[in-house]
Enzyme design. Structure first.
Site, PDB file in Angstrom:
ATOM      1  CG  ASN A  71      -0.407   0.656   2.429  1.00 19.90           C
ATOM      2  OD1 ASN A  71      -0.397   1.883   2.549  1.00 19.90           O
ATOM      3  ND2 ASN A  71       0.096  -0.156   3.349  1.00 19.90           N
ATOM      4  CB  ILE A  73      -2.662   4.898   2.440  1.00 19.05           C
ATOM      5  CG1 ILE A  73      -3.085   3.435   2.319  1.00 19.05           C
ATOM      6  CG2 ILE A  73      -3.841   5.810   2.759  1.00 19.05           C
ATOM      7  CD1 ILE A  73      -4.202   3.121   1.373  1.00 19.05           C
ATOM      8  CG  ASN A 127       3.738   6.040  11.182  1.00 18.66           C
ATOM      9  OD1 ASN A 127       4.824   5.527  10.919  1.00 18.66           O
ATOM     10  ND2 ASN A 127       2.761   6.149  10.305  1.00 18.66           N
ATOM     11  CB  CYS A 130       7.165   9.976   8.741  1.00 20.42           C
ATOM     12  SG  CYS A 130       5.699   9.187   9.331  1.00 20.42           S
ATOM     13  CB  THR A 192       4.479  -1.614   5.531  1.00 22.23           C
ATOM     14  OG1 THR A 192       4.795  -0.225   5.494  1.00 22.23           O
ATOM     15  CG2 THR A 192       3.002  -1.789   5.821  1.00 22.23           C
ATOM     16  N   GLY A 261      -3.747  -5.933  11.234  1.00 20.51           N
ATOM     17  CA  GLY A 261      -3.919  -4.936  10.174  1.00 20.51           C
ATOM     18  C   GLY A 261      -4.596  -5.526   8.951  1.00 20.51           C
TER      19      GLY A 261
HETATM   20  C1  LIG Z   1      -4.060   0.150   4.164  1.00 12.60           C
HETATM   21  C2  LIG Z   1      -3.018   0.332   5.219  1.00 12.60           C
HETATM   22  C3  LIG Z   1      -2.892   1.562   5.863  1.00 12.60           C
HETATM   23  C4  LIG Z   1      -1.925   1.753   6.854  1.00 12.60           C
HETATM   24  N1  LIG Z   1      -1.829   2.957   7.495  1.00 12.60           N
HETATM   25  C5  LIG Z   1      -0.943   3.104   8.521  1.00 12.60           C
HETATM   26  C6  LIG Z   1      -0.923   4.288   9.289  1.00 12.60           C
HETATM   27  O1  LIG Z   1      -1.708   5.227   9.091  1.00 12.60           O
HETATM   28  N2  LIG Z   1      -0.009   4.381  10.298  1.00 12.60           N
HETATM   29  C7  LIG Z   1       0.870   3.353  10.595  1.00 12.60           C
HETATM   30  O2  LIG Z   1       1.662   3.486  11.536  1.00 12.60           O
HETATM   31  N3  LIG Z   1       0.839   2.209   9.891  1.00 12.60           N
HETATM   32  C8  LIG Z   1      -0.050   2.066   8.878  1.00 12.60           C
HETATM   33  N4  LIG Z   1      -0.099   0.870   8.199  1.00 12.60           N
HETATM   34  C9  LIG Z   1       0.790  -0.233   8.612  1.00 12.60           C
HETATM   35  C10 LIG Z   1       0.078  -1.152   9.599  1.00 12.60           C
HETATM   36  O3  LIG Z   1      -0.295  -0.462  10.772  1.00 12.60           O
HETATM   37  C11 LIG Z   1       0.963  -2.349   9.984  1.00 12.60           C
HETATM   38  O4  LIG Z   1       2.142  -1.884  10.598  1.00 12.60           O
HETATM   39  C12 LIG Z   1       1.349  -3.197   8.772  1.00 12.60           C
HETATM   40  O5  LIG Z   1       0.281  -3.252   7.843  1.00 12.60           O
HETATM   41  C13 LIG Z   1       1.743  -4.619   9.168  1.00 12.60           C
HETATM   42  O6  LIG Z   1       0.662  -5.273   9.806  1.00 12.60           O
HETATM   43  P1  LIG Z   1      -0.334  -6.284   9.006  1.00 12.60           P
HETATM   44  O7  LIG Z   1       0.553  -7.263   8.283  1.00 12.60           O
HETATM   45  O8  LIG Z   1      -1.153  -6.911  10.078  1.00 12.60           O
HETATM   46  O9  LIG Z   1      -1.122  -5.455   8.058  1.00 12.60           O
HETATM   47  C14 LIG Z   1      -1.057   0.674   7.201  1.00 12.60           C
HETATM   48  C15 LIG Z   1      -1.199  -0.566   6.553  1.00 12.60           C
HETATM   49  C16 LIG Z   1      -2.155  -0.755   5.584  1.00 12.60           C
HETATM   50  C17 LIG Z   1      -2.271  -2.104   4.927  1.00 12.60           C
END
Ligand SMILES: Cc1cc2nc3c(=O)[nH]c(=O)nc-3n(C[C@H](O)[C@H](O)[C@H](O)COP(=O)(O)O)c2cc1C
Length: 295
Positions: A71, A73, A127, A130, A192, A261
């Protein structure tokens, strides 16, 4: 009276009692969906918020990959002012955490000062994946010194509220040490992984962003394992959790709580919680017993 279907799932994080160790990973629970997860999570974590509103990146923003997704976003959010006005939507009975991000140390300080005065925000996740504009756009996670600087400023501004830096997998042990030295109350591991997908039909890059989902689970488990052995603060595991067994794996690797997530787009998280509960029942343990067994 809370009727539990099985094992006692209660845990404690930074002195906060949680009904269960699950929480949404930042950015994956929409405000509009929060009402639908009453009773599911031990704590609620809305999307990362920045000082000013952000429109996010242009589409395409997501691509499916084997065992995961990429992603980009781009931290789309309405800005902190509106975020605070709408915070009530996340009040579904569980403690609310907030996730902060910025371009500068001062942005984090500003957000933490605001969050410090909001009674309903019980902890602040930072977070740190960044770009840090003062260091040439490198991520805050690119150097332990940058982590230490931003965490120290956030901890001071948070005025006693727990600050939980969220780190990337790269350099995680050194960054975790720096975050702990700067006063972090806990650590979330991991965000990620840098990734890219290519579309052969258009012969162009499709999505340049972050990989999440089951594909990154072993990477996240290793980060949790290694960090939890060298820091005294609790670790919140994140990355690829899709089943109750995954939750148990993270806790056995050293996590005190676990975030879900990408899997929440495919599965009902209540089912993941039930599976975890089943695992505990079969093991004759409660959630706190499992955490103790891992340490
Ligand atoms: C669609 C999407 C949006 C995300 N937005 C954020 C965010 O706003 N802030 C953040 O710290 N991580 C964000 N992440 C990362 C997730 O919080 C998480 O660290 C990462 O997806 C790994 O976990 P998962 O494998 O369970 O998805 C986002 C991930 C996805 C897939």
């Amino acid at each position: 009276v809370v009727v539990r279907s099985g094992a006692d799932l209660r845990v404690e994080l930074c002195g906060l009692p949680l009904e269960n160790p699950l929480m949404p990973a930042a950015g994956t629970l929409w405000r509009e969906a929060a009402g639908g997860v009453r009773g599911v999570y031990g704590a609620l974590l809305p999307k990362t918020v920045t000082r000013e509103p952000r429109a996010g990146n242009p589409p395409p923003r997501v691509a499916e990959t084997p065992a995961g997704m990429v992603n980009s976003i781009g931290l789309q959010n309405p800005g902190v002012e509106r975020f605070l006005q709408e915070l009530d939507d996340f009040d579904v009975g569980a403690p609310i955490f907030a996730s902060a991000a910025g371009d500068t140390v001062d942005d984090y300080r500003y957000l933490c000062e605001l969050f410090a005065t909001e009674e309903c925000i019980r902890a602040i996740e930072l977070n740190l994946s960044c770009p840090n504009v003062k260091r040439g756009g490198l991520s805050f996670c690119a150097a332990p010194a940058a982590v230490e600087e931003v965490v120290a400023a956030a901890v001071k501004a948070a005025a006693g509220k727990p600050v939980i830096p969220k780190l990337t997998a790269e350099g995680v042990v050194e960054n975790a040490r720096a975050a702990e030295a700067a006063g972090a109350s806990a650590l979330t591991l991991v965000n990620t992984l840098p990734a890219l997908t290519v579309d052969v039909r258009s012969r162009a890059v499709l999505v340049r962003g972050g990989l999440s989902g089951p594909a990154i689970k072993p990477v996240a488990l290793r980060a949790v394992y290694e960090v939890s052995r060298v820091v005294a603060v609790p670790v919140v595991g994140c990355g690829g959790v899709a089943t109750g067994t995954d939750v148990a794996e993270f806790m056995l690797a050293g996590a005190s709580a676990v975030q879900v997530g990408s899997a929440s787009f495919m599965r009902n998280v209540e089912e993941i919680k039930e599976e975890f509960c089943g695992y505990l029942k079969d093991s004759g343990l409660d959630a706190r017993g499992l955490i103790k067994a891992a340490h």
